[in-house]
Design a protein around this motif. Sequence first.
Motif, PDB file in Angstrom:
ATOM      1  N   PRO A   1      -0.400   0.359  -4.062  1.00  0.00           N
ATOM      2  CA  PRO A   1       0.890   0.669  -3.438  1.00  0.00           C
ATOM      3  C   PRO A   1       0.794   1.922  -2.572  1.00  0.00           C
ATOM      4  CG  PRO A   1       1.187   0.114  -5.758  1.00  0.00           C
ATOM      5  CD  PRO A   1      -0.285   0.201  -5.528  1.00  0.00           C
ATOM      6  N   GLY A   2       1.415   1.860  -1.408  1.00  0.00           N
ATOM      7  CA  GLY A   2       1.410   2.995  -0.496  1.00  0.00           C
ATOM      8  C   GLY A   2       0.238   3.032   0.456  1.00  0.00           C
ATOM      9  N   VAL A   3      -0.741   2.159   0.249  1.00  0.00           N
ATOM     10  CA  VAL A   3      -1.910   2.105   1.127  1.00  0.00           C
ATOM     11  C   VAL A   3      -1.682   1.036   2.184  1.00  0.00           C
ATOM     12  CG1 VAL A   3      -4.385   1.632   1.254  1.00  0.00           C
ATOM     13  CG2 VAL A   3      -3.451   2.921  -0.677  1.00  0.00           C
ATOM     14  N   LEU A   4      -1.860   1.382   3.449  1.00  0.00           N
ATOM     15  CA  LEU A   4      -1.655   0.446   4.543  1.00  0.00           C
ATOM     16  C   LEU A   4      -2.848  -0.498   4.653  1.00  0.00           C
ATOM     17  CD1 LEU A   4      -0.132   2.864   7.201  1.00  0.00           C
ATOM     18  CD2 LEU A   4       1.039   1.370   5.573  1.00  0.00           C
ATOM     19  N   GLU A   5      -2.552  -1.768   4.885  1.00  0.00           N
ATOM     20  CA  GLU A   5      -3.559  -2.822   4.773  1.00  0.00           C
ATOM     21  C   GLU A   5      -4.179  -3.132   6.135  1.00  0.00           C
ATOM     22  OE1 GLU A   5      -4.019  -7.240   2.672  1.00  0.00           O
ATOM     23  OE2 GLU A   5      -2.084  -6.248   2.729  1.00  0.00           O
ATOM     24  N   PHE A   6      -5.155  -2.319   6.542  1.00  0.00           N
ATOM     25  CA  PHE A   6      -5.937  -2.622   7.742  1.00  0.00           C
ATOM     26  C   PHE A   6      -7.135  -3.520   7.419  1.00  0.00           C
ATOM     27  CE2 PHE A   6      -4.915   1.062  10.899  1.00  0.00           C
ATOM     28  CZ  PHE A   6      -3.599   0.630  10.949  1.00  0.00           C
TER      29      PHE A   6
ATOM     30  N   ARG B   1      -8.458   7.302   0.562  1.00  0.00           N
ATOM     31  CA  ARG B   1      -7.778   8.478   0.012  1.00  0.00           C
ATOM     32  C   ARG B   1      -6.619   8.910   0.905  1.00  0.00           C
ATOM     33  NH1 ARG B   1     -13.216  10.012  -0.773  1.00  0.00           N
ATOM     34  NH2 ARG B   1     -13.137  11.452   1.011  1.00  0.00           N
ATOM     35  N   ALA B   2      -6.756   8.674   2.196  1.00  0.00           N
ATOM     36  CA  ALA B   2      -5.694   9.046   3.137  1.00  0.00           C
ATOM     37  C   ALA B   2      -4.579   8.008   3.195  1.00  0.00           C
ATOM     38  CB  ALA B   2      -6.284   9.246   4.534  1.00  0.00           C
ATOM     39  N   GLY B   3      -4.788   6.860   2.548  1.00  0.00           N
ATOM     40  CA  GLY B   3      -3.721   5.862   2.471  1.00  0.00           C
ATOM     41  C   GLY B   3      -3.850   4.702   3.426  1.00  0.00           C
ATOM     42  N   VAL B   4      -5.088   4.364   3.831  1.00  0.00           N
ATOM     43  CA  VAL B   4      -5.273   3.189   4.671  1.00  0.00           C
ATOM     44  C   VAL B   4      -6.575   2.497   4.248  1.00  0.00           C
ATOM     45  CG1 VAL B   4      -6.393   4.543   6.495  1.00  0.00           C
ATOM     46  CG2 VAL B   4      -5.443   2.307   7.039  1.00  0.00           C
ATOM     47  N   ALA B   5      -6.506   1.189   4.035  1.00  0.00           N
ATOM     48  CA  ALA B   5      -7.661   0.402   3.593  1.00  0.00           C
ATOM     49  C   ALA B   5      -8.358  -0.213   4.800  1.00  0.00           C
ATOM     50  CB  ALA B   5      -7.217  -0.695   2.627  1.00  0.00           C
TER      51      ALA B   5
END
Length: 494
Positions: free
Chosen positions: A114-119, A438-442
Amino acid sequence: MQQRSSEGDLAEQLRREVDRYSPGEKLPSSRALVERFRVSPVTVSRALARLAADGLVVTRPGAGAYRAPAHPAPTPAGDTSWQEVALSADGAVELVPRTVDASGVTVSLAAPPPGVLEFNGGYPHPSLQPERAMAAALARAGRRPGAWGRPPLEGLPELREWFAREIGGAVTAAEVLIAAGGQAALATALRALAPPGAPVLVESPTYPGMLALARAAGLRPVPVPVDPDGVRPGLLADAFHATGARVFVCQPLFQNPTGAVLAPARRAEVLRIAREAGAFVIEDDYVRRLVHADAGPLPRPLAADDPDGVVVHVGSLTKATSPSFRVSALAARGPVLERLRAIQVVDSFFVPRPLQEAALELVGSPAWPRHLRTLSAELRIRRSTMTGALARELPQLALPYVPSGGYHLWLRLPDGTGGTAPSLGPGGESALTSAALRAGVALTPGRAYFAAEPPAGHLRLSFAAVAGTGEIIEGVRRLRAAYDEVAREPVAGW
């Protein structure tokens, strides 16, 4: 009384109250729950179904719901250590390996925290899926006469005819098999065309799922480099000559991951080279329906220009609909078609008829072309948003090719040569992926897309799996922060 907003809320409330009742004791009636919580009978029914699925209550038609009997004490765990011996046969003598590395595939299938943007996503965001049209199609399909019966093993004739028209050329419905998604169709094709231990030519880079399928079948993937015009025919001919391969797997349209389209001059050349080598071409036409609004006319599938049965074509509805709408087509001409059919029947019998009927309802409805137009326009906007954000925030990452179809971009990491950007080193791809998370983007690291040693570090970024352009801009900003962190601090092993 406070009204509950969903069956989930009601189920949670009832879950807290169920301990008040003895095992076998009857719970309040559905009517009493409707009045108490001010919800609909459907909401009550669904909430009780949740509790039944959790083993907390037992429902008896016409009698009501009862607290489930007490669970017996858990059975002590057994000793499975014997499996380490049973599964540890010498891999060097295995034609078909029993262990499969699926990590390159699961990275684009697993949902990020949750909270991680799905790239890293491999499918369009739910907002880009035709959910209402699919639901309506499934409802209509379920009411068709015989919809729940056994379908023809090759697939419904009308659906095979639709796929044949979509492929074009001289392809007929008799040359089409319905399969359960593109991945299953590719697996069938590989098993039909190459024996264990044989080489199979693949584009480099290429889809990790293809590499995993080949290795799981005991095949040896041999890379053939691509450029912005697709696979390089001279190198393809060299690879056939050097390996004796009889199969080449390619994505001529919006290749994954580069986005390249096989140039017109190369199409006939690829077919000629394969024909002279006595080889098949497996054409994975996976995103034809994810064309961007600013693209020109699309080239026909290779299968449409192949009278000699060189091409085994795979086309799918999944990418343009939903990950769960797994309906695809295998098309082939000649004796190989019977082999494909036999393998598919042995592996899976057939694709469930309700899903085939729903596919027919969907592609025959006015909602289908409307969805494709909307999807095309949105993908163009998202691609332009991501390329613009990358140009502003991360010009250090090279974007050799901007695709006019598909759902992702393929970026090359700086190697410290030919420019001012610092090299991220041999561990940079992994380090940047970890820092981005860690910065919130996969992200999807590029290593898994190469059958052999990669020429440089790469990333694949999806612009379709997030909610919209705002998340694209924010995700690139987070990626910039991760890049700065990695570029400042040496990566272990450099």
